[in-house]
Design a protein around this motif. Structure first.
Motif, PDB file in Angstrom:
ATOM      1  N   ARG A   1     -25.360  25.753  27.763  1.00  0.00           N
ATOM      2  CA  ARG A   1     -25.668  26.685  26.682  1.00  0.00           C
ATOM      3  C   ARG A   1     -24.648  26.463  25.581  1.00  0.00           C
ATOM      4  N   THR A   2     -25.129  26.235  24.384  1.00  0.00           N
ATOM      5  CA  THR A   2     -24.240  26.033  23.247  1.00  0.00           C
ATOM      6  C   THR A   2     -24.509  27.100  22.204  1.00  0.00           C
ATOM      7  N   GLY A   3     -23.688  27.125  21.182  1.00  0.00           N
ATOM      8  CA  GLY A   3     -23.880  28.085  20.106  1.00  0.00           C
ATOM      9  C   GLY A   3     -25.184  27.893  19.371  1.00  0.00           C
ATOM     10  N   ALA A   4     -25.685  26.659  19.352  1.00  0.00           N
ATOM     11  CA  ALA A   4     -26.925  26.369  18.642  1.00  0.00           C
ATOM     12  C   ALA A   4     -28.158  26.659  19.488  1.00  0.00           C
ATOM     13  N   GLY A   5     -27.978  27.165  20.695  1.00  0.00           N
ATOM     14  CA  GLY A   5     -29.102  27.441  21.571  1.00  0.00           C
ATOM     15  C   GLY A   5     -29.814  28.742  21.263  1.00  0.00           C
ATOM     16  N   GLN A   6     -29.518  29.331  20.140  1.00  0.00           N
ATOM     17  CA  GLN A   6     -30.149  30.590  19.734  1.00  0.00           C
ATOM     18  C   GLN A   6     -30.366  30.556  18.229  1.00  0.00           C
ATOM     19  N   PRO A   7     -31.253  31.375  17.716  1.00  0.00           N
ATOM     20  CA  PRO A   7     -31.487  31.354  16.266  1.00  0.00           C
ATOM     21  C   PRO A   7     -30.291  31.908  15.487  1.00  0.00           C
ATOM     22  N   TRP A   8     -30.028  31.306  14.331  1.00  0.00           N
ATOM     23  CA  TRP A   8     -28.915  31.729  13.479  1.00  0.00           C
ATOM     24  C   TRP A   8     -29.430  32.007  12.074  1.00  0.00           C
ATOM     25  N   ASP A   9     -28.974  33.102  11.519  1.00  0.00           N
ATOM     26  CA  ASP A   9     -29.242  33.422  10.118  1.00  0.00           C
ATOM     27  C   ASP A   9     -28.093  32.876   9.286  1.00  0.00           C
ATOM     28  N   PRO A  10     -28.334  32.585   8.015  1.00  0.00           N
ATOM     29  CA  PRO A  10     -27.233  32.118   7.164  1.00  0.00           C
ATOM     30  C   PRO A  10     -26.072  33.109   7.109  1.00  0.00           C
ATOM     31  N   GLU A  11     -26.379  34.408   7.155  1.00  0.00           N
ATOM     32  CA  GLU A  11     -25.310  35.416   7.129  1.00  0.00           C
ATOM     33  C   GLU A  11     -24.416  35.269   8.362  1.00  0.00           C
TER      34      GLU A  11
ATOM     35  N   ARG B   1     -26.972  28.746   4.160  1.00  0.00           N
ATOM     36  CA  ARG B   1     -28.394  28.441   4.227  1.00  0.00           C
ATOM     37  C   ARG B   1     -28.633  26.954   3.977  1.00  0.00           C
ATOM     38  N   GLU B   2     -27.939  26.408   2.969  1.00  0.00           N
ATOM     39  CA  GLU B   2     -28.062  24.980   2.667  1.00  0.00           C
ATOM     40  C   GLU B   2     -27.561  24.123   3.832  1.00  0.00           C
ATOM     41  N   GLU B   3     -26.457  24.557   4.454  1.00  0.00           N
ATOM     42  CA  GLU B   3     -25.933  23.839   5.616  1.00  0.00           C
ATOM     43  C   GLU B   3     -26.951  23.813   6.755  1.00  0.00           C
ATOM     44  N   LEU B   4     -27.564  24.974   7.015  1.00  0.00           N
ATOM     45  CA  LEU B   4     -28.546  25.057   8.097  1.00  0.00           C
ATOM     46  C   LEU B   4     -29.766  24.190   7.802  1.00  0.00           C
ATOM     47  N   GLU B   5     -30.206  24.184   6.557  1.00  0.00           N
ATOM     48  CA  GLU B   5     -31.364  23.360   6.191  1.00  0.00           C
ATOM     49  C   GLU B   5     -31.029  21.873   6.290  1.00  0.00           C
ATOM     50  N   ARG B   6     -29.844  21.500   5.814  1.00  0.00           N
ATOM     51  CA  ARG B   6     -29.450  20.097   5.783  1.00  0.00           C
ATOM     52  C   ARG B   6     -29.100  19.562   7.168  1.00  0.00           C
ATOM     53  N   ASP B   7     -28.275  20.320   7.930  1.00  0.00           N
ATOM     54  CA  ASP B   7     -27.699  19.800   9.168  1.00  0.00           C
ATOM     55  C   ASP B   7     -28.311  20.396  10.435  1.00  0.00           C
ATOM     56  N   GLY B   8     -29.055  21.466  10.314  1.00  0.00           N
ATOM     57  CA  GLY B   8     -29.666  22.099  11.489  1.00  0.00           C
ATOM     58  C   GLY B   8     -28.615  22.575  12.480  1.00  0.00           C
ATOM     59  N   ALA B   9     -28.840  22.249  13.760  1.00  0.00           N
ATOM     60  CA  ALA B   9     -27.947  22.708  14.833  1.00  0.00           C
ATOM     61  C   ALA B   9     -26.521  22.189  14.666  1.00  0.00           C
ATOM     62  N   ALA B  10     -26.347  21.032  14.026  1.00  0.00           N
ATOM     63  CA  ALA B  10     -24.996  20.477  13.847  1.00  0.00           C
ATOM     64  C   ALA B  10     -24.128  21.408  13.006  1.00  0.00           C
ATOM     65  N   ALA B  11     -24.731  22.127  12.063  1.00  0.00           N
ATOM     66  CA  ALA B  11     -23.960  23.074  11.248  1.00  0.00           C
ATOM     67  C   ALA B  11     -23.380  24.176  12.127  1.00  0.00           C
ATOM     68  N   ILE B  12     -24.127  24.588  13.108  1.00  0.00           N
ATOM     69  CA  ILE B  12     -23.656  25.637  14.014  1.00  0.00           C
ATOM     70  C   ILE B  12     -22.637  25.070  14.999  1.00  0.00           C
ATOM     71  N   GLU B  13     -22.930  23.896  15.537  1.00  0.00           N
ATOM     72  CA  GLU B  13     -22.033  23.286  16.524  1.00  0.00           C
ATOM     73  C   GLU B  13     -20.644  22.996  15.961  1.00  0.00           C
TER      74      GLU B  13
ATOM     75  N   ALA C   1     -22.907  33.879  -2.499  1.00  0.00           N
ATOM     76  CA  ALA C   1     -22.551  32.466  -2.604  1.00  0.00           C
ATOM     77  C   ALA C   1     -22.317  31.843  -1.229  1.00  0.00           C
ATOM     78  N   HIS C   2     -21.605  32.546  -0.355  1.00  0.00           N
ATOM     79  CA  HIS C   2     -21.334  32.024   0.994  1.00  0.00           C
ATOM     80  C   HIS C   2     -22.615  31.941   1.819  1.00  0.00           C
TER      81      HIS C   2
END
Length: 96
Positions: free
Chosen positions: A51-61, A80-92, A74-75
């Protein structure tokens, strides 16, 4: 000056009483499930359920706050841009 010789801590009456009073505390009994003392093993060749941090849905907030930032517009937009661009890697990167 006379030096008082102390007995070892494990021979102190309080410690001996605590050892004799070795009973299970209901709040700490796990029921035999996997924990630090009873790990769950997998068969050779079988992949463990990780189980990793990306194993669940994440909101930009949520991502903005996990990165230690206030959820300002702004943050949140940057997250949001990070999540769109990198997906789970942004969370990991933040919450492995």
């Amino acid at each position: 000056m006379t030096e008082q010789i102390r007995q070892p801590l494990e021979e102190e009456p309080e410690v001996l009483d605590a050892i004799e009073d070795d009973v299970a505390v209901e709040a700490f009994v796990t029921g035999g499930g996997p924990d630090a003392d009873t790990p769950e093993f997998v068969a050779p060749g079988e992949l463990p359920a990780i189980r990793t941090g990306a194993g669940q849905p994440w909101d930009p907030e949520d991502l903005a706050e996990a990165e230690g930032k206030d959820p300002t517009p702004a943050h949140v937009e940057y997250a949001r841009e990070e999540l769109e661009r990198d997906g789970a890697a942004a969370i990991e990167r933040t919450v492995p």
